[in-house]
Design an enzyme around this catalytic site. Structure first.
Site, PDB file in Angstrom:
ATOM      1  N   ASP A 126      -2.235  10.165  -9.924  1.00 58.60           N
ATOM      2  CA  ASP A 126      -2.214   9.178 -11.024  1.00 58.60           C
ATOM      3  C   ASP A 126      -0.785   8.908 -11.487  1.00 58.60           C
ATOM      4  O   ASP A 126      -0.412   7.768 -11.778  1.00 58.60           O
ATOM      5  CB  ASP A 126      -3.058   9.672 -12.193  1.00 58.60           C
ATOM      6  CG  ASP A 126      -4.557   9.628 -11.892  1.00 58.60           C
ATOM      7  OD1 ASP A 126      -4.933   8.991 -10.878  1.00 58.60           O
ATOM      8  OD2 ASP A 126      -5.325  10.213 -12.673  1.00 58.60           O
ATOM      9  N   ASN A 138      -2.751  13.074  -2.905  1.00 59.41           N
ATOM     10  CA  ASN A 138      -3.909  13.502  -3.696  1.00 59.41           C
ATOM     11  C   ASN A 138      -4.446  14.846  -3.206  1.00 59.41           C
ATOM     12  O   ASN A 138      -4.750  15.740  -4.016  1.00 59.41           O
ATOM     13  CB  ASN A 138      -5.027  12.452  -3.617  1.00 59.41           C
ATOM     14  CG  ASN A 138      -4.955  11.439  -4.757  1.00 59.41           C
ATOM     15  OD1 ASN A 138      -4.345  11.704  -5.787  1.00 59.41           O
ATOM     16  ND2 ASN A 138      -5.559  10.283  -4.557  1.00 59.41           N
ATOM     17  N   ASP A 182       0.866  -1.182   0.000  1.00 58.23           N
ATOM     18  CA  ASP A 182       0.000   0.000   0.000  1.00 58.23           C
ATOM     19  C   ASP A 182       0.904   1.234   0.000  1.00 58.23           C
ATOM     20  O   ASP A 182       1.873   1.306   0.761  1.00 58.23           O
ATOM     21  CB  ASP A 182      -0.906  -0.006   1.223  1.00 58.23           C
ATOM     22  CG  ASP A 182      -1.883   1.153   1.212  1.00 58.23           C
ATOM     23  OD1 ASP A 182      -2.997   0.972   0.664  1.00 58.23           O
ATOM     24  OD2 ASP A 182      -1.546   2.219   1.750  1.00 58.23           O
ATOM     25  N   GLU A 195      -4.812   2.477  -3.958  1.00 63.21           N
ATOM     26  CA  GLU A 195      -3.341   2.515  -3.928  1.00 63.21           C
ATOM     27  C   GLU A 195      -2.743   1.197  -3.451  1.00 63.21           C
ATOM     28  O   GLU A 195      -1.570   1.129  -3.088  1.00 63.21           O
ATOM     29  CB  GLU A 195      -2.875   3.670  -3.023  1.00 63.21           C
ATOM     30  CG  GLU A 195      -3.230   3.503  -1.554  1.00 63.21           C
ATOM     31  CD  GLU A 195      -4.582   4.077  -1.181  1.00 63.21           C
ATOM     32  OE1 GLU A 195      -4.752   4.447   0.000  1.00 63.21           O
ATOM     33  OE2 GLU A 195      -5.472   4.164  -2.063  1.00 63.21           O
TER      34      GLU A 195
END
Length: 448
Positions: free
Chosen positions: A345, A336, A328, A371
């Protein structure tokens, strides 16, 4: 000495031909005639399957018919009475090949054997193609006294040959590959399209086994399945592939049917194999698109879960170890929120690239969701899986990012336990991953 018996040989006016006694026996006086032999030869003449005719050796307007068996009468449409004393020229017509007739006359005048074919005409005016041979008959002194001709109407045979030739031309004009094989799958006919498909001249293909191309299906070599289906009396149909001489793998929509029952007692097979390589490649691309995560290019969760189930089944059957790591991205929500989803992204794509770079040939990476990433490591026990996962973790951490600070990942890794369900296995690794996060992140925790 073998006798030639010619019963009832007469000219139309009743005269006997030269060198023939009244009994019709050559080389002997009529008084010495073996009547039993004469009757036997007469019966053979009458019942002969092929048309047979005897003419005299008179070239003054002739030769003339002396005997005609029923097969000859059936072929020409004349009765024997109508033919006796007539010249064979009554069978000729506008399409009779004059060169053949001239050659015939030259050879029989010279006492030579003749064989040829041309067009003759029946009594009703219908033409037919005759194939015949003519042999001279000599008396005891060697003089030619008659000619014997065996004839056959080959009109139907030539028509069948023309039809076969037309069929071969049609098959060669076809764009789809077609082959005909004998019962042992030896190729006896291949059209030009098949030769182009396999990259070999057609003459080099004939006489070879069709299975030399080693056609394959998704299950493996196609030969056993093809043989089994055809042996059961069913036609075969399926998509098979083979390697062309260029090295390119071609895919064809193969249909094979038996010709038994189509006047083929020996047993042949006809195979039609349209090239569908372009279609298959398009389907593979579409399938890959359905299986892949559009953003990262890794397997998506749906296809990844199927792949994982397959790998665990292989491990169960073989007893080989398999380990799986779940990772992760640390603080991804912060990336973000602070830098925007576009940068997020970019980070996902970068991490996916780092995972790919760190994998061995048979390892598989999956975007498990958001993620989270899953990596499974076939034929790998936990003792080897931990350092491999550490290497991947370090590669991610040391990879420069375009628009963000360095990115780290937390991993949980474990070895599958025989009998453990997929869900239980993934849950166990997931728990190890969260232990890595709670322990400070950017680390690997194993689940023994």
């Amino acid at each position: 000495m073998q006798l030639l018996v010619l019963p009832r040989i007469r000219y139309a006016d009743g005269r006997a031909p030269p060198n023939l006694g009244a009994g019709g026996v050559m080389g002997r006086e009529a008084a010495g005639l073996n009547l039993h032999g004469e009757a036997m030869l007469d019966a053979v003449f009458e019942h002969l399957y092929n048309a047979m005719v005897i003419t005299d050796a008179d070239f003054d307007g002739g030769p003339f018919f002396q005997r005609c068996n029923p097969a000859f009468c059936a072929m020409t449409g004349y009765t024997e009475e109508e033919l006796i004393g007539q010249s064979p020229r009554i069978l000729q017509g506008p399409e009779t090949d004059r060169k053949v007739i001239d050659e015939l006359e030259r050879k029989i005048r010279a006492g030579e054997f003749f064989e040829g074919s041309t067009i003759n005409y029946r009594k009703d005016g219908l033409s037919y193609v005759v194939q015949w041979n003519i042999s001279p008959v000599r008396d005891a002194d060697g003089a030619i006294v008659a000619y014997v001709s065996i004839q056959q109407d080959i009109t139907a045979r030539l028509a069948a040959e023309r039809e076969r030739s037309l069929l071969a031309e049609a098959l060669n004009a076809a764009t789809d590959p077609v082959i005909v094989m004998d019962k042992n799958f030896i190729i006896v006919f291949a059209n030009n399209a098949f030769g182009r498909e396999v990259g070999r001249p057609v003459d080099d293909i004939l006489g070879h086994s069709a299975f030399e191309l080693r056609p394959r299906t998704a299950e493996g070599l196609a030969e056993p399945q093809i043989r089994r289906v055809l042996a059961e009396g069913s036609p075969y149909h399926g998509v098979v592939s083979f390697e062309a001489p260029t090295g390119k793998r071609l895919h064809v929509d193969l249909s094979i049917s038996s010709l038994i029952g189509y006047h083929d007692p020996n047993g042949h097979y006809v195979a039609i194999a349209p090239n569908i390589t372009h279609m298959v490649e398009q389907q593979m691309v579409l399938q890959e698109m359905a299986n892949m995560d559009a953003l990262t290019g890794l397997l998506n969760r749906r296809s990844g879960q199927i792949a994982l189930e397959i790998e665990l089944q292989k491990a169960a059957e073989s007893g080989a170890p398999i380990s799986v790591a779940m990772g992760d991205i640390d603080h991804f929500k912060r990336i973000n929120d602070r830098l925007g989803h576009a940068v997020g992204d970019d980070v996902l794509r970068s991490v996916a690239g780092s995972l790919r770079d760190g994998l061995r040939r048979n390892d598989v990476a999956i975007r498990w969701g958001g993620e989270e990433f899953l990596v499974f490591l076939p034929n790998t026990p936990l003792d080897d899986a931990v350092p491999l996962t550490e290497r991947i973790r370090n590669h991610v951490a040391t990879t420069p990012q375009i628009a963000s600070d360095s990115v780290t990942m937390s991993f949980g890794v474990g070895q599958w336990r025989p009998g453990e369900s997929v869900a239980a296995f993934v849950e166990r690794i997931d728990a190890a991953m969260y232990e890595a996060k709670s322990g400070g992140r950017d680390r690997v925790v194993s689940s023994p």
